[in-house]
Design an enzyme around this catalytic site. Structure first.
Site, PDB file in Angstrom:
ATOM      1  N   HIS A 171       0.817  -1.215   0.000  1.00  9.21           N
ATOM      2  CA  HIS A 171       0.000   0.000   0.000  1.00  9.21           C
ATOM      3  C   HIS A 171       0.854   1.270   0.000  1.00  9.21           C
ATOM      4  O   HIS A 171       0.329   2.360  -0.207  1.00  9.21           O
ATOM      5  CB  HIS A 171      -0.994   0.007   1.178  1.00  9.21           C
ATOM      6  N   ASP A 202       0.094  -7.578   1.189  1.00  5.36           N
ATOM      7  CA  ASP A 202       0.633  -6.234   1.444  1.00  5.36           C
ATOM      8  C   ASP A 202       2.169  -6.218   1.494  1.00  5.36           C
ATOM      9  O   ASP A 202       2.765  -5.546   2.341  1.00  5.36           O
ATOM     10  CB  ASP A 202       0.059  -5.666   2.741  1.00  5.36           C
ATOM     11  N   SER A 281       4.705   2.537   7.775  1.00  8.64           N
ATOM     12  CA  SER A 281       4.365   1.375   6.953  1.00  8.64           C
ATOM     13  C   SER A 281       5.551   0.908   6.132  1.00  8.64           C
ATOM     14  O   SER A 281       6.202   1.694   5.439  1.00  8.64           O
ATOM     15  CB  SER A 281       3.213   1.723   6.007  1.00  8.64           C
TER      16      SER A 281
END
Length: 427
Positions: A171, A202, A281
């Site tokens: 993402h 992911d 992230s």
């Protein structure tokens, strides 16, 4: 001296007339005044000095000192003692006065802080301390900048190999042009290209042309336990080179995430209370030895708007055993295999506290090969209870194709266990 008797005088003899200077009658025959002796030889001395004769071999007696009388000192000695005392007192007073004046800021500026002492063991930054781990990992952690139609996005990543492969979240790069910029901990930058990605898990892999990098050391995410200390690295809110600390809060926490209408991502995640925010992230979660055990990916927040979401102590990371396997497959083939059980699942039904129901079973899939049928309710997968359909999907994706797991299920009123060999999706 022996005593001599007085000279006898015949009684018939009359006493002679008194001679001047002679002793009175009845007195000692010796005159007390030798100089008045009429028979004294004027050439002889008036006093007789007798020198005592010391016997041979005699020793002088020890002098007797009166204990009440101190030694006699000269005037110089008497004056020297108070002089030295005065000099020492002056020197000491001067030193103390200077010290107080320096401490109070008089003359020469103020002296701040206490005197230095040896640093305690906790401040010596041993290689196995948290500070030592952070120092060692920092060169391997990067910031990932990706440009796209809607602007640019920022995330984190870490170096997986010395020749330039970088692991991050899907993402972070989703919606980008396929290229990114890697910002290293020293501020230097390098362009990177997208090698491949697995949206549902992911995970994405980037490749930079820079070589001679410092790759991370991979740990074993299956060997960690709740309560283990962890560090989270990354660039939260664009603050590069940030490190936060926490513990492992839970294991195999099943999470579903994704934008409405987009890809649903499934995580059987490592939960931690280390502070993680937007921008973390793709960054590494490491254990107390500095080995990467997860990829920071998701946070829970009380805010409804993703842009306002912040850390509340609920962060989740993809286990590194899963991430490493997917990364290797992407590097080798350009894509990652997806692990499946060969069945579709729904809720177990009204009134069921645990379990998910198999709504359809692929005849050629792993579930059918193990004897599972449509309508069976799976209660536990490899010992982990299931409550939502996404729990089974997330746990299956965690394992590599070919893994054998134990499935506890209910058929009617009977509960049974069966071993299932998972497989890779044919797509």
């Amino acid at each position: 001296m022996p005593a001599y008797p007085p000279t006898s005088v015949p009684p018939s003899a009359a006493p002679p007339a008194a001679t001047p200077g002679a002793p009175a009658p009845g007195a000692s025959p010796w005159w007390s005044d030798a100089l008045s002796d009429p028979w004294r030889d004027p050439r002889t001395p008036a006093a007789v000095v007798v020198t005592p004769v010391r016997p041979s071999g005699s020793i002088d007696p020890e002098p007797v000192v009166d204990p009440d009388v101190g030694p006699r000192r000269g005037l110089a000695q008497i004056l020297l003692v108070p002089l030295i005392t005065a000099l020492l007192a002056g020197a000491l007073g001067g030193a103390l006065g200077y010290g107080f004046s320096v401490r109070n800021g008089a003359g020469g500026g103020a002296v701040l802080g206490a005197q230095g002492s040896e640093a305690p063991a906790a401040a010596q930054r041993r290689p196995d301390s948290l500070a030592g781990v952070a120092e060692r990992l920092r060169p391997s952690v990067v910031t990932v900048r990706v440009g796209g139609r809607g602007g640019s996005s920022l995330g984190s990543g870490f170096v997986a190999s010395a020749d330039g492969y970088v692991i991050t979240n899907d993402h972070v790069v989703a919606g980008g042009s396929g290229s990114a910029t890697i910002v290293f901990s020293d501020g230097s930058t390098s362009p990177a290209k997208l090698v491949g990605q697995d949206p549902e898990s992911d995970i994405a892999v980037l490749k930079t042309s820079r070589t001679g990098l410092s790759p991370v050391e991979f740990g074993d995410s299956d060997a960690i336990a709740v309560g283990d200390p962890v560090l989270a690295f990354g660039s939260p809110l664009s603050l590069a080179n940030t490190v936060t600390a926490g513990i492992v809060s839970a294991l195999d926490r099943t999470i579903q995430a994704g934008e409405p209408g987009g890809t649903t991502r499934y995580y059987a995640a490592i939960q931690t209370d280390a502070a993680v925010n937007q921008g973390n992230s793709g960054g590494p979660l490491v254990d107390g030895a500095g080995r990467v055990i997860g990829v920071n990916s998701v946070i829970k927040s009380l805010a409804s708007d993703e842009q306002e979401a912040g850390n509340i102590g609920l962060a989740f990371a993809i286990p590194i055993n899963q991430a490493k396997r997917l990364t290797q497959e992407i590097i080798d083939t350009g894509k990652a295999r997806r692990t499946v059980i060969g069945a579709q699942v729904t809720n177990a039904g009204a009134g069921a506290a645990v379990g998910v129901r198999l709504s359809a079973v692929d005849r050629s899939g792993p579930a059918a090969a193990a004897g599972l049928r449509t309508g069976d309710v799976i209660l536990k997968f490899d010992g982990r209870p299931l409550t939502e359909p996404g729990d089974l999907i997330a746990l299956v994706r965690k394992y590599a194709p070919g893994s054998v797991v134990t499935v506890e299920y209910r058929r009617g009123s009977a509960q049974q266990n069966v071993s299932v060999t998972l497989a890779a999706d044919v797509k």
